[in-house]
Enzyme design. Structure first.
Site, mmCIF file in Angstrom:
data_model
loop_
_atom_site.group_PDB
_atom_site.id
_atom_site.type_symbol
_atom_site.label_atom_id
_atom_site.label_comp_id
_atom_site.label_asym_id
_atom_site.label_seq_id
_atom_site.Cartn_x
_atom_site.Cartn_y
_atom_site.Cartn_z
ATOM 1 N N ASP A 48 -2.416 -4.524 -5.833
ATOM 2 C CA ASP A 48 -2.984 -3.988 -4.592
ATOM 3 C C ASP A 48 -4.422 -4.484 -4.400
ATOM 4 O OD1 ASP A 48 -2.937 -2.543 -2.267
ATOM 5 O OD2 ASP A 48 -3.310 -0.598 -3.218
ATOM 6 N N GLY A 49 -4.852 -4.555 -3.146
ATOM 7 C CA GLY A 49 -6.256 -4.852 -2.845
ATOM 8 C C GLY A 49 -6.517 -6.227 -2.251
ATOM 9 N N ASN A 50 -5.458 -6.948 -1.902
ATOM 10 C CA ASN A 50 -5.676 -8.275 -1.300
ATOM 11 C C ASN A 50 -6.433 -8.160 0.026
ATOM 12 O OD1 ASN A 50 -4.111 -9.208 -3.373
ATOM 13 N ND2 ASN A 50 -2.298 -9.650 -2.128
ATOM 14 N N ARG A 63 -8.498 -5.743 1.045
ATOM 15 C CA ARG A 63 -9.902 -5.373 0.830
ATOM 16 C C ARG A 63 -10.710 -6.562 0.296
ATOM 17 N NH1 ARG A 63 -8.164 0.046 -2.152
ATOM 18 N NH2 ARG A 63 -6.140 -0.975 -1.816
ATOM 19 N N TRP A 64 -10.076 -7.362 -0.544
ATOM 20 C CA TRP A 64 -10.741 -8.557 -1.084
ATOM 21 C C TRP A 64 -11.136 -9.493 0.060
ATOM 22 C CZ3 TRP A 64 -10.050 -13.822 -1.062
ATOM 23 C CH2 TRP A 64 -10.667 -14.557 -2.093
ATOM 24 N N ARG A 98 -6.735 -11.099 6.462
ATOM 25 C CA ARG A 98 -5.976 -10.489 5.351
ATOM 26 C C ARG A 98 -5.092 -11.519 4.632
ATOM 27 N NH1 ARG A 98 -5.599 -5.081 4.916
ATOM 28 N NH2 ARG A 98 -3.537 -5.308 3.979
ATOM 29 N N HIS A 114 -4.071 -12.464 0.636
ATOM 30 C CA HIS A 114 -2.748 -12.617 0.021
ATOM 31 C C HIS A 114 -2.635 -13.973 -0.681
ATOM 32 C CE1 HIS A 114 -1.593 -8.886 1.695
ATOM 33 N NE2 HIS A 114 -1.499 -9.296 2.950
ATOM 34 N N GLU A 168 8.257 -0.576 2.615
ATOM 35 C CA GLU A 168 7.367 -0.012 3.640
ATOM 36 C C GLU A 168 6.431 -1.068 4.237
ATOM 37 O OE1 GLU A 168 7.973 1.664 0.625
ATOM 38 O OE2 GLU A 168 9.430 2.769 1.822
ATOM 39 N N TRP A 194 6.983 -3.707 5.783
ATOM 40 C CA TRP A 194 7.392 -4.242 7.094
ATOM 41 C C TRP A 194 6.635 -3.576 8.232
ATOM 42 C CZ3 TRP A 194 10.377 -8.454 6.742
ATOM 43 C CH2 TRP A 194 11.213 -8.595 5.629
ATOM 44 N N LEU A 238 9.315 -15.638 -21.330
ATOM 45 C CA LEU A 238 9.014 -14.458 -20.497
ATOM 46 C C LEU A 238 10.025 -14.315 -19.351
ATOM 47 C CD1 LEU A 238 6.606 -12.385 -19.579
ATOM 48 C CD2 LEU A 238 6.016 -14.212 -18.003
ATOM 49 N N ARG A 291 -1.486 6.147 -7.121
ATOM 50 C CA ARG A 291 -0.103 6.461 -6.742
ATOM 51 C C ARG A 291 0.790 5.273 -7.068
ATOM 52 N NH1 ARG A 291 -2.926 6.464 -1.708
ATOM 53 N NH2 ARG A 291 -2.854 4.390 -0.765
HETATM 54 C C1 IPE Z 1 1.975 -1.225 -2.748
HETATM 55 O O1 IPE Z 1 0.789 -1.436 -2.080
HETATM 56 C C2 IPE Z 1 2.945 -2.332 -2.453
HETATM 57 C C3 IPE Z 1 2.631 -3.628 -3.065
HETATM 58 C C4 IPE Z 1 1.641 -3.866 -3.872
HETATM 59 C C5 IPE Z 1 3.537 -4.699 -2.715
HETATM 60 P P1 IPE Z 1 0.523 -0.803 -0.625
HETATM 61 O O2 IPE Z 1 -0.832 -1.236 -0.234
HETATM 62 O O3 IPE Z 1 1.633 -1.139 0.287
HETATM 63 O O4 IPE Z 1 0.576 0.758 -0.948
HETATM 64 P P2 IPE Z 1 -0.061 1.993 -0.174
HETATM 65 O O5 IPE Z 1 0.276 1.806 1.274
HETATM 66 O O6 IPE Z 1 -1.534 1.948 -0.424
HETATM 67 O O7 IPE Z 1 0.574 3.187 -0.802
HETATM 68 C C1 IPE Z 2 -1.330 -5.759 -1.737
HETATM 69 O O1 IPE Z 2 -2.547 -5.834 -1.085
HETATM 70 C C2 IPE Z 2 -0.350 -6.819 -1.276
HETATM 71 C C3 IPE Z 2 0.776 -6.303 -0.477
HETATM 72 C C4 IPE Z 2 1.044 -5.052 -0.265
HETATM 73 C C5 IPE Z 2 1.669 -7.291 0.119
HETATM 74 P P1 IPE Z 2 -2.810 -5.050 0.265
HETATM 75 O O2 IPE Z 2 -2.477 -5.931 1.416
HETATM 76 O O3 IPE Z 2 -2.109 -3.733 0.276
HETATM 77 O O4 IPE Z 2 -4.393 -4.842 0.179
HETATM 78 P P2 IPE Z 2 -5.227 -3.592 0.680
HETATM 79 O O5 IPE Z 2 -4.637 -2.373 0.042
HETATM 80 O O6 IPE Z 2 -5.082 -3.554 2.175
HETATM 81 O O7 IPE Z 2 -6.617 -3.872 0.230
HETATM 82 MG MG MG Z 3 -2.699 -1.865 -0.311
#
Ligand code: IPE
Ligand code: IPE
Ligand code: MG
Length: 249
Positions: free
Chosen positions: A17-19, A21-22, A30, A34, A64, A66, A128, A203
């Protein structure tokens, strides 16, 4: 294998998670986040093998996700197309076996074909196992498993070994937990010992709902594109501090 003096978990799951925000921090779209996230996976994969992890599952796209804008979803599909080819090459060179979990039927036809190819061409690799969760949701996986099971039951196709004898745990004739788990996408993959989530959220967001029952969870504030071998070792160090009791004492 690296001798790093740690107890290495056999099976590790990562919620990458966090792509977004990065990218935001850098004033980038965004999708660039990714892309940086994909580069991070590519770099981490050989390191995970060297450290001694046997099964690495990464959450790439949830059922989710999508809900996101068409631009972002299309960008992710394009990245998948580009990285699938690189991944196949890296997997062949590194003796990595690739598996995909999630419902691939919703993806465009060319992506389904490339998923099938990634699996088929690496099936005999013995290093692996790299598991990519794409259009994956834990509840959706359990729902699909229940449907397959219902059909097999109706057609008298339930494997005898999935049926319990009377014991402290089961009544005679019940389906065992192992029997049910064999219907999940993760059949044959050990439950994650450790689940890592980057970017600080506390979570699971529908990741490995059945399989995470006894996983240790480590959350780091590091954004996914910045996650590397050193971060992974830090998470394993935290895992090593945990006392896993599985309901015992
Ligand atoms: C979880 O991240 C799904 C993936 C890393 C692919 P999300 O960014 O979708 O999760 P929420 O919305 O913060 O719960
Ligand atoms: C996780 O990064 C990658 C995917 C869910 C595909 P996010 O896109 O959820 O990054 P944030 O949470 O918005 O920073
Ligand atoms: Mg996220």
């Amino acid at each position: 294998m690296d001798n790093i003096g740690l107890n290495i978990p056999q099976s590790v799951g990562i919620i990458m998670d966090g792509n977004g925000r990065w990218a935001k921090k850098r004033g980038l779209p965004r999708t660039m986040g990714h892309k940086a996230g994909c580069d991070a996976i590519e770099k981490l994969l050989p390191e995970a093998g060297k450290i001694g992890i046997k099964y690495l599952t990464v959450y790439a796209f949830s059922t989710e996700n999508w809900k996101r804008s068409k631009d972002e979803v299309d960008g992710l599909m394009q990245l998948f197309r580009y990285y699938a080819m690189r991944l196949l090459k890296a997997a062949k060179e590194g003796n990595v076996r690739i598996r995909m979990i999630g419902d691939r039927r919703r993806f465009p036809k060319d992506i389904i074909e490339s998923i099938n190819k990634l699996e088929a061409e690496t099936v005999s690799n013995t290093g692996l196992t790299f598991i990519v969760a794409a259009n994956y949701g834990g509840r959706d996986e359990i729902r699909r498993a229940a449907m397959k099971l219902a059909i097999d039951y109706k057609e008298g196709r339930i494997d005898e070994s999935f049926i319990a004898e009377a014991s402290e745990r089961y009544h005679e004739g019940e389906l065992t937990e192992e029997g049910f788990a064999a219907y999940l996408d993760t059949a044959g993959i050990p439950d994650p010992d450790l689940i890592i989530r980057t970017s600080g959220e506390l979570r699971l967001s529908n990741f490995l709902t059945w399989q995470s029952a006894y996983s240790e969870i480590v959350v780091t504030d590091t954004l996914w594109p910045d996650f590397d071998r050193e971060e992974l070792l830090n998470c394993i160090r935290q895992y090593n501090q945990r006392s896993r009791r599985f309901g015992g004492v």
